[in-house]
Design a protein around this motif. Structure first.
Motif, short mmCIF file in Angstrom:
data_model
loop_
_atom_site.label_atom_id
_atom_site.label_comp_id
_atom_site.label_asym_id
_atom_site.label_seq_id
_atom_site.Cartn_x
_atom_site.Cartn_y
_atom_site.Cartn_z
N ARG A 163 42.09 47.57 -19.93
CA ARG A 163 43.25 48.25 -19.34
C ARG A 163 42.80 49.50 -18.55
N VAL A 164 41.90 50.26 -19.15
CA VAL A 164 41.43 51.49 -18.49
C VAL A 164 40.72 51.15 -17.18
N LEU A 165 39.85 50.13 -17.23
CA LEU A 165 39.13 49.73 -16.00
C LEU A 165 40.12 49.27 -14.93
N ALA A 166 41.14 48.52 -15.35
CA ALA A 166 42.13 48.03 -14.39
C ALA A 166 42.88 49.21 -13.77
N ILE A 167 43.29 50.17 -14.59
CA ILE A 167 44.03 51.34 -14.07
C ILE A 167 43.14 52.14 -13.12
N ALA A 168 41.85 52.26 -13.48
CA ALA A 168 40.93 53.06 -12.66
C ALA A 168 40.47 52.30 -11.40
N GLU B 132 36.74 58.86 -25.15
CA GLU B 132 35.64 59.03 -24.18
C GLU B 132 35.89 58.19 -22.93
N LEU B 133 36.43 56.98 -23.11
CA LEU B 133 36.77 56.15 -21.95
C LEU B 133 37.80 56.85 -21.07
N VAL B 134 38.80 57.43 -21.72
CA VAL B 134 39.85 58.10 -20.95
C VAL B 134 39.30 59.34 -20.24
N ARG B 135 38.47 60.10 -20.95
CA ARG B 135 37.90 61.31 -20.32
C ARG B 135 37.08 60.94 -19.09
N ALA B 136 36.43 59.77 -19.15
CA ALA B 136 35.60 59.35 -18.03
C ALA B 136 36.42 59.00 -16.80
N PHE B 137 37.62 58.48 -17.02
CA PHE B 137 38.39 57.96 -15.88
C PHE B 137 39.67 58.73 -15.55
N ALA B 138 40.00 59.75 -16.36
CA ALA B 138 41.22 60.53 -16.07
C ALA B 138 40.84 61.73 -15.22
N TRP B 139 41.23 61.73 -13.98
CA TRP B 139 40.90 62.85 -13.10
C TRP B 139 41.81 64.02 -13.41
N PRO B 140 41.30 65.24 -13.29
CA PRO B 140 42.12 66.42 -13.57
C PRO B 140 43.38 66.45 -12.70
N ARG B 141 44.48 66.74 -13.35
CA ARG B 141 45.78 66.96 -12.70
C ARG B 141 46.24 65.78 -11.85
N ASP B 142 45.81 64.58 -12.22
CA ASP B 142 46.21 63.39 -11.47
C ASP B 142 47.24 62.62 -12.30
N GLU C 173 49.11 59.94 -14.02
CA GLU C 173 48.77 58.57 -14.38
C GLU C 173 49.45 58.17 -15.70
N PRO C 174 50.77 57.95 -15.62
CA PRO C 174 51.49 57.63 -16.86
C PRO C 174 50.97 56.37 -17.56
N ALA C 175 50.46 55.39 -16.79
CA ALA C 175 49.98 54.15 -17.41
C ALA C 175 48.80 54.42 -18.34
N LEU C 176 47.95 55.35 -17.94
CA LEU C 176 46.79 55.68 -18.76
C LEU C 176 47.24 56.37 -20.06
N PHE C 177 48.22 57.25 -19.94
CA PHE C 177 48.75 57.92 -21.12
C PHE C 177 49.34 56.89 -22.08
N ASP C 178 50.14 55.98 -21.54
CA ASP C 178 50.77 54.96 -22.40
C ASP C 178 49.73 54.08 -23.06
N LEU D 193 45.72 65.10 -22.32
CA LEU D 193 46.17 64.07 -21.39
C LEU D 193 47.69 64.05 -21.43
N THR D 194 48.28 64.15 -20.24
CA THR D 194 49.75 64.14 -20.15
C THR D 194 50.16 63.00 -19.21
N PRO D 195 51.38 62.48 -19.37
CA PRO D 195 51.80 61.38 -18.48
C PRO D 195 51.93 61.82 -17.02
N ASP D 196 52.47 63.00 -16.78
CA ASP D 196 52.81 63.39 -15.41
C ASP D 196 51.80 64.28 -14.72
N ASP D 197 50.93 64.91 -15.47
CA ASP D 197 49.95 65.80 -14.86
C ASP D 197 48.52 65.38 -15.14
N GLY D 198 48.34 64.19 -15.69
CA GLY D 198 46.99 63.71 -15.99
C GLY D 198 46.30 64.61 -16.99
#
Ligand SMILES: [Zn+2]
Length: 264
Positions: free
Chosen positions: A146-151, A101-111, A113-118, A28-33
Motif C-alpha cells: 500500500r505504501v509503495l502504491a501511494i508513493a 520506518e516505511l512511512v517515515r521513508a515515504f511521507a514528505w514533510p507537510r505533504d 496524504e490522507p491515504a497514508l495516514f489511513d 503523521l497527520t491526514p491533512d498536513d503529512g
C-alpha cells in the motif's frame, strides 16, 4: 486563510530529546503529512502533555504551525489510542516500528496524504490485535504494498520490464530491484539484483501492490509465500531508498529467535 493553530488527528512517528526538558516529535497527520513539532517541557513533572510523548500512539495534537521554521509548536497531545497490544511482545513492537520506518521513508514533510495516514492507522490497529507471526507478516506485506502504491513506486509485474515478454504463466519470476519489475527467464541472467520469486509470491505481490488487502489470515496464502513476499517488497523498498531499513534487520533477527518478553 487557514488558522495556524489547529487540533489534528496524529500518530507519533518518532521522538527525540531536545534539551533536558523538551522533545522534538515527528507526527503523521491526514491533512498536513509529516510534521516536526517541538513539545516544550514534555519531560517536566507537571507538563500539559501528562508525560513525554511516545511513538506508536495516536491522539489529538494541538499544533501551531510556524511559517519561518521547520519546527512547529505542540501545545498539547491527548491520546486517543495508546495501542497497548503493540507493546506486549518484541516481535509485534518491531513489526509496528517497521511500519513506522516505511512511512517515515515515504511521507514528505507537510505533504497532504490522507491515504497514508489511513493505511498506517489501519495496520497498527491490526498489529495491535495480532498474535501469530503469520498474521504479522501478512499485515506488513499488505501495508508495504500500500505504501509503495501511494508513493508511486509500484514495480512492473504484468510483463517483463526489460523486453516486454510474457511473465503471466511462469512458475517463477525474477524481481529486478535495479530495473523495477519482473524479468522473464531469458532477461534474468545478467541482472545481479534479481530476486527469484515463486509464482505464489509473484501473485501475492501483484495483489498487495495493486492495493488488495488480502494477504490476510484465513486466505489461501501459505506462511512461506507471505514471508517471502514481505521480504521481496522490503528489499525493493531498500533499493529505492538506497539504504537498509534498520527495523527490517531487527525484525528478521527477532523472528529467528522469538522471544515472549514484553517490551516495557
Ligand atoms: Zn524479458
Amino acid at each position: 486563510m487557514k488558522p495556524s493553530r489547529l487540533a489534528r488527528d496524529a500518530i507519533v512517528l518518532r521522538r527525540a530529546p531536545f534539551s533536558e526538558t523538551s522533545q522534538v516529535v515527528d507526527l503523521l497527520t491526514p491533512d498536513d503529512g509529516r510534521l516536526s513539532v517541538l513539545a516544550r517541557g514534555s519531560y517536566r513533572d507537571k507538563s500539559t502533555f501528562g508525560g513525554p510523548l511516545d511513538v506508536l500512539t495516536r491522539g489529538v495534537a494541538d499544533v501551531q504551525r510556524r511559517k519561518r521554521s521547520e519546527l512547529d509548536l505542540l501545545h498539547g497531545f491527548k491520546i486517543t489510542q495508546p495501542w497497548r497490544g503493540l507493546r506486549r511482545e518484541l516481535t509485534t513492537w518491531l513489526a509496528a516500528s517497521h511500519a513506522l520506518e516505511l512511512v517515515r521513508a515515504f511521507a514528505w514533510p507537510r505533504d497532504r496524504e490522507p491515504a497514508l495516514f489511513d493505511a498506517l492507522a489501519g495496520v497498527l490497529e491490526l498489529l495491535d490485535r495480532a498474535r501469530e507471526r503469520y498474521e504479522i507478516e501478512a499485515y506488513l506485506t499488505s501495508f508495504a504494498g500500500r505504501v509503495l502504491a501511494i508513493a508511486g513506486f509500484v514495480p512492473v509485474l504484468d510483463a517483463c520490464v526489460r523486453c516486454g515478454g510474457d511473465v503471466a504463466d511462469a512458475k517463477r519470476g525474477w524481481l529486478s530491484l535495479a530495473q523495477g519489475g519482473l524479468l522473464c527467464g531469458s532477461c534474468s541472467t545478467p541482472d545481479r539484483t534479481a530476486i527469484v520469486c515463486s509464482d505464489g509470491v509473484v501473485r501475492l505481490l501483484r495483489r498487495a501492490l495493486g492495493g488488495a488487502p488480502d494477504a490476510t489470515p484465513g486466505t489461501a496464502w501459505t506462511e512461506t509465500v507471505v514471508s517471502e513476499a514481505r521480504r521481496a517488497i522490503d528489499l525493493y523498498v531498500e533499493y529505492r531508498l538506497e539504504r537498509p531499513l534498520l527495523s527490517r534487520r531487527l525484525l528478521d533477527r527477532a523472528e529467528r529467535s522469538p522471544s515472549r518478553e514484553p517490551v516495557a
